[in-house]
Design an enzyme around this catalytic site. Structure first.
Site, PDB file in Angstrom:
ATOM      1  N   SER A 123       4.175  12.939 -11.343  1.00 28.10           N
ATOM      2  CA  SER A 123       4.291  12.132 -12.569  1.00 28.10           C
ATOM      3  C   SER A 123       5.136  12.786 -13.654  1.00 28.10           C
ATOM      4  O   SER A 123       5.574  12.100 -14.588  1.00 28.10           O
ATOM      5  CB  SER A 123       2.909  11.846 -13.151  1.00 28.10           C
ATOM      6  OG  SER A 123       2.241  10.897 -12.373  1.00 28.10           O
ATOM      7  N   LYS A 148       8.371  11.221 -14.556  1.00 27.34           N
ATOM      8  CA  LYS A 148       8.472  10.015 -15.400  1.00 27.34           C
ATOM      9  C   LYS A 148       9.169  10.302 -16.727  1.00 27.34           C
ATOM     10  O   LYS A 148       9.791   9.416 -17.315  1.00 27.34           O
ATOM     11  CB  LYS A 148       7.068   9.453 -15.659  1.00 27.34           C
ATOM     12  CG  LYS A 148       6.421   8.880 -14.410  1.00 27.34           C
ATOM     13  CD  LYS A 148       4.921   8.638 -14.588  1.00 27.34           C
ATOM     14  CE  LYS A 148       4.310   8.105 -13.304  1.00 27.34           C
ATOM     15  NZ  LYS A 148       2.833   8.064 -13.351  1.00 27.34           N
ATOM     16  N   TYR A 175      11.682   6.093  -6.577  1.00 26.57           N
ATOM     17  CA  TYR A 175      10.436   6.589  -7.159  1.00 26.57           C
ATOM     18  C   TYR A 175       9.785   7.658  -6.278  1.00 26.57           C
ATOM     19  O   TYR A 175       9.362   8.715  -6.766  1.00 26.57           O
ATOM     20  CB  TYR A 175       9.479   5.422  -7.385  1.00 26.57           C
ATOM     21  CG  TYR A 175       8.204   5.832  -8.060  1.00 26.57           C
ATOM     22  CD1 TYR A 175       8.174   6.074  -9.426  1.00 26.57           C
ATOM     23  CD2 TYR A 175       7.029   6.005  -7.332  1.00 26.57           C
ATOM     24  CE1 TYR A 175       7.006   6.474 -10.053  1.00 26.57           C
ATOM     25  CE2 TYR A 175       5.868   6.397  -7.949  1.00 26.57           C
ATOM     26  CZ  TYR A 175       5.848   6.633  -9.302  1.00 26.57           C
ATOM     27  OH  TYR A 175       4.683   7.035  -9.920  1.00 26.57           O
ATOM     28  N   TYR A 189      -2.560  11.331 -18.584  1.00 30.04           N
ATOM     29  CA  TYR A 189      -3.347  10.204 -18.072  1.00 30.04           C
ATOM     30  C   TYR A 189      -4.385   9.767 -19.104  1.00 30.04           C
ATOM     31  O   TYR A 189      -4.097   9.831 -20.298  1.00 30.04           O
ATOM     32  CB  TYR A 189      -4.012  10.591 -16.729  1.00 30.04           C
ATOM     33  CG  TYR A 189      -3.011  11.073 -15.706  1.00 30.04           C
ATOM     34  CD1 TYR A 189      -1.903  10.315 -15.359  1.00 30.04           C
ATOM     35  CD2 TYR A 189      -3.166  12.308 -15.101  1.00 30.04           C
ATOM     36  CE1 TYR A 189      -0.977  10.771 -14.410  1.00 30.04           C
ATOM     37  CE2 TYR A 189      -2.257  12.762 -14.151  1.00 30.04           C
ATOM     38  CZ  TYR A 189      -1.166  11.985 -13.825  1.00 30.04           C
ATOM     39  OH  TYR A 189      -0.269  12.423 -12.897  1.00 30.04           O
ATOM     40  N   VAL A 228       0.032  15.106 -10.415  1.00 34.91           N
ATOM     41  CA  VAL A 228      -1.090  15.363  -9.502  1.00 34.91           C
ATOM     42  C   VAL A 228      -0.854  16.555  -8.586  1.00 34.91           C
ATOM     43  O   VAL A 228      -1.756  16.971  -7.853  1.00 34.91           O
ATOM     44  CB  VAL A 228      -1.455  14.152  -8.617  1.00 34.91           C
ATOM     45  CG1 VAL A 228      -2.111  13.061  -9.426  1.00 34.91           C
ATOM     46  CG2 VAL A 228      -0.253  13.644  -7.858  1.00 34.91           C
TER      47      VAL A 228
END
Lengths: 303, 303, 303, 303
Positions: free
Chosen positions: B61, B64, B188, B239, B257
């Protein structure tokens, strides 16, 4: 600075025409939608004002910042955050929904109404009036203005029409998150009706910017709590436009449906804004635009 | 600083026992749960490392942040934020729910998976590989390390098991938010599999802290975008523990993660952390604790 | 039939051990979890009883059927279904959630608590007591038993603890769906506390089965309304186990947390069941099982 | 009966003007919005038709009834209802939401798309084509018409545009509710594209009304399953207007976005309706109105 503020007030004042006055109580609906004022207090002790600053208005949701400070002075953090979360919600300010889907009954954060009710229920005092006096005392000390008081007409109107808040309080009681519904609501309606001016908001923003030290040099808010509430102001202070405001203004701010916004620029200044016409998210439409431009012009972003 | 980092690694390393390795792909599940490393790069050019820093891990993540920068270099802000919102969500990182309740199909922000898929779909390039090379190029420039590349075993595992992401991409296609499902997913899965070290993360965090200027002194990210992504890192970077992390650490950070965290302290330093055992919200359990204590000890909070 | 009922009571009575008494008010928590009774009244005028039938218990949610009939006698269908929907919910009986996501404030159907509050608010009468007397009168006429009355201890307990219902009533007021919160709640708490026996429930079920004609041959419910409420009983009568009950029993039934169930087999019979231990959906665990087997044995399904 | 049907077709045909053709695939959007036809087959062997009955159209959601029957012939009830629930949803037919809030991944019932995908995944057969042949065989036997087949243009269009169904299938795979995404989708798109006429629907409705016995006197559906699917038709057969339809028509019915409705009046008749213009809930606007009036005129309600 003075010239800049004058210019920004003139530039953004007309945006009030595109906004909407809160109208759930008559006192808010009677405001002049084109009113707009801003006051800045800097850490150097300078003070600037432009526009409609003498106007008094009520704190409404801005009061959530002060009751959170007081609840955290009255209890340790665990006791408070056991009953109300720390996470932004992405939901409208008056949503009851998040109460049910997450851990049963625990509001997501202290800046949504349900969370603010929990916070108010935690403020110590023998009677509702004792508790209100403690809130008033904190607000007066932060603003360095002992004249601040309740607007009792607004309070009575809030009290008479606050069905959604009553609904949420009973729901929180059902889940055992608060103890007494009536005294919690009573304090909540009163704290929302505390009347202030842009000057007061700027002083209180400055107090947070100085990590709790007010204009008279007294430490009236613990340093850690001054930080903590600015964090909530960034993540959840502008209802569900908080993310957008953080991106375009980049400074901790808390708004209320009266049209007030209190902003606090760490180590630099406090800013009080008033513009009663609201955008669809419930923030002052002209006041928010003014703050964004002020921050960009003066490079105030904390990021 | 060196002594402090050594001490924090030793103090927090054992927390890995209370965490859980991500296990949806074998490569993540095979990590040593007690691994913990941290690297700091300061604006003064100093560098400190402690613990398991040579270990390479994938961005997941954290990627991103970089695709958001690139999408905003490729399109103006309106074009991007028409398709993905700016508001924190209060929902788990992998929730599909918010897609439907708010404006149809528009993910709440670019840091949740659905939003990151939208962002990836906006990155320009003739082929998926062109687009990936542009992402890699940005990452390499920010880290000032031209060796950074894809971990192709991780990429193939992600690709084979990414049912939830496939579900979301089809959902976004249904709503006309993205154009091509397969190329979006392909990019992605690849961006998530970019392999880095703590040193790389610290360099990239420093680049953001210096408003886009990397270790070689080149401006590789526009100043405004360096600010914008730090805002998202504060409001949504950890998160649905972002609010809590903002309160206790007070610095922009983005986790993955894989157990990596990239933190950026404006005008001060970049920090890279790696600790693969995760807490229940999906953040490195030891890494998060280390960062909070580091921030408190050095008074790094931006608030 | 008598032998069958005796056998079914003995067979299913022990299931009460796996259930749980409602315990939100003391009167419900004091019941014998192994109590189980059933009464059948047929269109031919036969009557059969087995088990613990003389026990009196309160209607609770079963009362929603009768207030719906009365509201539809007092207003035309449009006026009622403008304020409360007709669709099953798939949500627990006490969910507040559906109030907000669908058309603002309109409860999905009259069998969930929020919808039943709306229905109660529509019953005509000068005072709360007038309105209650009209509900009692309908219930007495349907059961052909003029002795039926309120259990005042249960009423007072409901009233003292009904925070969730208070929450919902305030919420409905906020949306303008009901007018007066207090009188609505008052009537609602009273209607829930009407005390009946299995015999009464069976008579009332028979009255619905005969399209509104009671044991004395009087038409006390309009034919169309007798049909309409049986439809709601099939789609929503057993909380969020209604679908399952429709499949395995196939007959219109309405349960209450007191452990009562009123079932109505069109053109055939009325059935009253009482077993206070509840399953996790809030239905009588032994009573539901007994009804399913009774329906299958006698081939009572309407499908 | 013939006169009544003729009259009802003429009376309700114009309602098509207020409806909307499904337009997600070209074949559905090209229909005549004023088309309306109805066929009735009674248990006595009589047959009546009025309006546009020779027109063929695709089953779409009506196919969910037949695959559910087949899945329950292939597996015991527990195996099926472990993976898909029995409760009505109160949500639009294409909602993905309920997948996440309830027990993870388990769709609420077999009549919503997510649930129907689960059901299709359970149909036995070596290849997708084997499985499709088994569905076709059941449909042909129930309609007593061996000519029924796939409309391959519709099938290819569904396949090319079914992003939402693809999204849901991947989501179900993520939760381990289905095994193979592609073959499940393939079968699903094909079953939706089975082409029938009003006559076929009426025959199939009659077969269910006769507890599984078709026009040739063969028992092609187990008695218990003929009942079970009629229950789902009442509680969930008309999307989120099922409750309303149950109240005003009172007969088990299942609609599809092609504008077809299959209704089954236990022990009396089967009814097939076709009217392609849909209301906002996705049901044939003229067809639904015709069925309600037909049921009221002939007193067909099962309640």
């Amino acid at each position: 600075m003075q010239a800049l503020l004058d210019e920004l007030v003139e530039k953004h004042r007309e945006k009030g025409q595109d906004g909407k006055l809160a109208d759930y109580i008559p006192q808010l609906g009677e405001q002049n939608p084109l009113a707009l004022g801003v006051t800045v207090h800097t850490v150097e002790g300078e003070e600037f004002s432009a526009g409609d600053c003498p106007v008094a208005f009520t704190l409404q949701s801005i009061s959530k910042v002060f009751t959170l400070i007081l609840a955290l002075m009255d209890h340790d953090e665990e006791a408070v955050f056991d009953r109300v979360g720390m996470e932004p919600s992405g939901d409208p300010f008056n949503s009851i929904y998040k109460l049910e889907v997450d851990s049963p009954g625990k509001p997501l954060n202290p800046m949504i109404n349900a969370g603010a009710l929990v916070v108010s229920s935690l403020i110590r005092g023998r009677t509702v009036d004792d508790r209100l006096q403690r809130v008033l005392s904190l607000v007066r000390n932060m603003a360095d203005n002992q004249e601040i008081d309740i607007d009792s007409a607004v309070y009575h109107s809030e009290r008479a029409t606050g069905y959604r808040n009553r609904a949420m309080a009973h729901f929180l009681k059902e889940y055992g998150i608060i103890d007494d519904v009536e005294s919690t609501l009573e304090l909540y309606f009163q704290q929302c009706a505390i009347a202030v001016t842009c000057d007061d908001l700027a002083q209180m923003g400055l107090c947070l910017a100085r990590l709790g030290v007010n204009a008279s040099g007294e430490s009236v808010v613990p340093r850690e709590l001054a930080r903590l509430v600015k964090t909530f102001m960034i993540t959840t202070g502008m209802y569900n436009a908080s993310g957008e405001f953080a991106i375009y203004a980049g400074i901790p701010a808390k708004s209320g449906v009266s049209g007030g916004i209190m902003a606090s620029v760490p180590e630099k200044m406090g800013i009080g804004v008033f513009g009663p016409a609201l955008d669809e998210k419930g923030n002052s439409i002209a006041g928010g635009a003014l703050l964004k431009e002020l921050s960009q012009t003066l490079d105030l972003s904390i990021f």
